[in-house]
Design an enzyme around this catalytic site. Structure first.
Site, PDB file in Angstrom:
ATOM      1  CE1 TYR A   1       0.998  -0.358   4.567  1.00 56.43           C
ATOM      2  CE2 TYR A   1       0.120   2.023   4.246  1.00 56.43           C
ATOM      3  CZ  TYR A   1       0.692   0.820   5.057  1.00 56.43           C
ATOM      4  OH  TYR A   1       1.540   1.239   6.257  1.00 56.43           O
TER       5      TYR A   1
ATOM      6  NE  ARG B   1       6.769   4.160   0.760  1.00 53.57           N
ATOM      7  CZ  ARG B   1       6.495   4.912   1.548  1.00 53.57           C
ATOM      8  NH1 ARG B   1       7.411   5.239   2.420  1.00 53.57           N
ATOM      9  NH2 ARG B   1       5.338   5.561   1.742  1.00 53.57           N
TER      10      ARG B   1
ATOM     11  NE  ARG C   1      -6.710 -18.688   5.053  1.00 54.08           N
ATOM     12  CZ  ARG C   1      -5.816 -19.525   5.402  1.00 54.08           C
ATOM     13  NH1 ARG C   1      -5.670 -20.947   5.168  1.00 54.08           N
ATOM     14  NH2 ARG C   1      -4.820 -19.306   6.527  1.00 54.08           N
TER      15      ARG C   1
ATOM     16  CG  HIS D   1      -0.510 -20.486   3.348  1.00 52.02           C
ATOM     17  ND1 HIS D   1      -1.626 -21.287   3.860  1.00 52.02           N
ATOM     18  CD2 HIS D   1       0.008 -19.957   4.483  1.00 52.02           C
ATOM     19  CE1 HIS D   1      -1.693 -21.060   5.171  1.00 52.02           C
ATOM     20  NE2 HIS D   1      -0.763 -20.323   5.639  1.00 52.02           N
TER      21      HIS D   1
ATOM     22  CE  LYS E   1       3.095   3.240   3.097  1.00 52.89           C
ATOM     23  NZ  LYS E   1       3.360   3.398   4.582  1.00 52.89           N
TER      24      LYS E   1
ATOM     25  CD  GLU F   1      10.027   1.627  10.745  1.00 56.30           C
ATOM     26  OE1 GLU F   1       9.517   2.772   9.732  1.00 56.30           O
ATOM     27  OE2 GLU F   1       9.339   0.469  10.177  1.00 56.30           O
TER      28      GLU F   1
ATOM     29  CG  LEU G   1       8.062   2.347   5.010  1.00 60.13           C
ATOM     30  CD1 LEU G   1       7.780   0.916   4.224  1.00 60.13           C
ATOM     31  CD2 LEU G   1       6.729   3.024   5.346  1.00 60.13           C
TER      32      LEU G   1
HETATM   33  N1  PLP Z   1       7.475   3.903   8.979  1.00 62.82           N
HETATM   34  C1  PLP Z   1       6.098   3.372   8.961  1.00 62.82           C
HETATM   35  C2  PLP Z   1       6.018   1.982   9.917  1.00 62.82           C
HETATM   36  C3  PLP Z   1       5.094   3.830   8.457  1.00 62.82           C
HETATM   37  O1  PLP Z   1       3.989   3.086   8.429  1.00 62.82           O
HETATM   38  C4  PLP Z   1       5.244   4.889   7.709  1.00 62.82           C
HETATM   39  C5  PLP Z   1       4.090   5.620   7.188  1.00 62.82           C
HETATM   40  O2  PLP Z   1       3.000   5.108   7.009  1.00 62.82           O
HETATM   41  C6  PLP Z   1       6.370   5.681   7.783  1.00 62.82           C
HETATM   42  C7  PLP Z   1       7.715   5.104   8.479  1.00 62.82           C
HETATM   43  C8  PLP Z   1       6.518   6.984   7.111  1.00 62.82           C
HETATM   44  O3  PLP Z   1       6.678   6.878   5.895  1.00 62.82           O
HETATM   45  P1  PLP Z   1       6.250   8.185   4.862  1.00 62.82           P
HETATM   46  O4  PLP Z   1       6.866   9.429   5.326  1.00 62.82           O
HETATM   47  O5  PLP Z   1       6.282   7.660   3.519  1.00 62.82           O
HETATM   48  O6  PLP Z   1       4.649   8.430   5.268  1.00 62.82           O
END
Ligand code: PLP
Length: 293
Positions: free
Chosen positions: A45, A64, A112, A114, A157, A189, A213
């Site tokens: 997403y 991304r 369903r 896997h 993501k 993070e 991320l």
């Molecule tokens: N880290 C995580 C786990 C996130 O879910 C997000 C945003 O959804 C971010 C960092 C920040 O990413 P962005 O600056 O692209 O919104």
């Protein structure tokens, strides 16, 4: 092609849903139970802000998305341009000037099991749009620390966000805004943002490996730092460094460059407000100017 089942109602709307070419008020939308997003969170997403009809950082978000999908062997049945055209088409139907856009691609619809579905099953596109806003960044965030128990694919993501969900709920229960994840001593993070620090004039942030991320906002902030001649250090930092930081910056699409004032109930940051303000103002200006319309 987008289908509108009741054209009169879709001329403008508050909260919009879209699924594989069909769109309408979100509460009226339905999706097939066998969409693999429902069983496995088998999809990727993106989320972005739009203001005055301009989607901020769209190219970076598309890059991304395609990278995340590629890492999971999900074939996106659109080009980046086709996807962008769909987003802009829908954005044109929204009433408000500032819109939060969410879009996801799931692997497809199949009974369903896997393993990937048979050939011929194509990925599904989901989109939601709702009014949102990026307020001028401030330094009022309250954070808690939580052990990072996520997997080793945090660079993708994906829809798999259970540890993030559980941790976010802990923050809410503690009356806080965000969670800072750490693996042992190392800060990674946040549950839905990146975390960086200012220390002795240096912007320090975790490197973009499989533990975080690669946030678009984080990347933009590094670009802003370079413009402002703020040195950047992309090496992991510890919890001790976090508590001791001059400023703690929490960055994301909707928070932009916000800072924290409290961590686990203790006062933090507030020791380099001049540099923080410089970075915050520079980035907020970039957001406003890019989305002038
Ligand atoms: N880290 C995580 C786990 C996130 O879910 C997000 C945003 O959804 C971010 C960092 C920040 O990413 P962005 O600056 O692209 O919104």
């Amino acid at each position: 092609m987008i289908l509108y089942t009741n054209i009169r109602r879709y001329i403008s709307m508050k909260v919009l849903g879209y699924y594989n070419g069909v769109c309408g008020p979100l509460e009226e939308m339905t999706v097939p139970m066998n969409d693999r997003a429902c069983y496995f969170g088998d999809g990727v997403y993106e989320a972005a802000m739009a203001r005055n009809g301009v989607i901020f950082g769209l190219d970076e978000h598309m890059d991304r998305l395609f990278n995340s999908a590629g890492l999971l062997d999900i074939q996106i049945p659109y080009t980046k341009k086709e996807l962008a055209d769909i987003l802009y088409d829908l954005l044109g139907k929204m009433d408000d000037s500032e819109i939060f856009i969410y879009w996801q691609i799931s692997r497809g619809t199949a009974m369903r099991k896997h393993e990937f579905p048979e050939a011929g099953v194509t990925a599904n596109l989901w989109i939601t749009m709702k009014p949102g806003s990026c307020k001028e960044p401030d330094s009022s965030l309250k954070l808690i620390t939580v052990e990072d128990t996520r997997f080793f694919h945090c660079n993708i993501k994906t829809l798999n966000l259970l540890p993030n969900v559980m941790a976010s709920q802990k923050a809410v229960a503690a009356g806080c805004d965000e969670v800072v994840f750490h693996r042992g001593d190392i800060v990674t993070e946040c549950a839905h943002s990146n975390v960086s620090i200012l220390k002795d004039g240096v912007f320090k942030t975790h490197p973009t490996d499989h533990f975080i991320l690669p946030g678009i906002t984080r990347m933009h902030l590094i670009q802003e730092c370079k413009k402002l001649l703020i040195p950047v250090d992309e090496t992991p930092f510890t919890l001790e460094e976090l508590f001791d930081a001059d400023e703690i910056i929490v960055s994301s699409t909707s928070k932009l460059c916000s800072a924290a004032c409290e961590l686990d109930g203790k006062p933090v940051g507030g020791k380099d407000t001049a540099l923080l303000r410089k970075l915050q103002e520079s980035y907020y200006k970039r957001y406003l100017e890019t989305t002038k319309g």
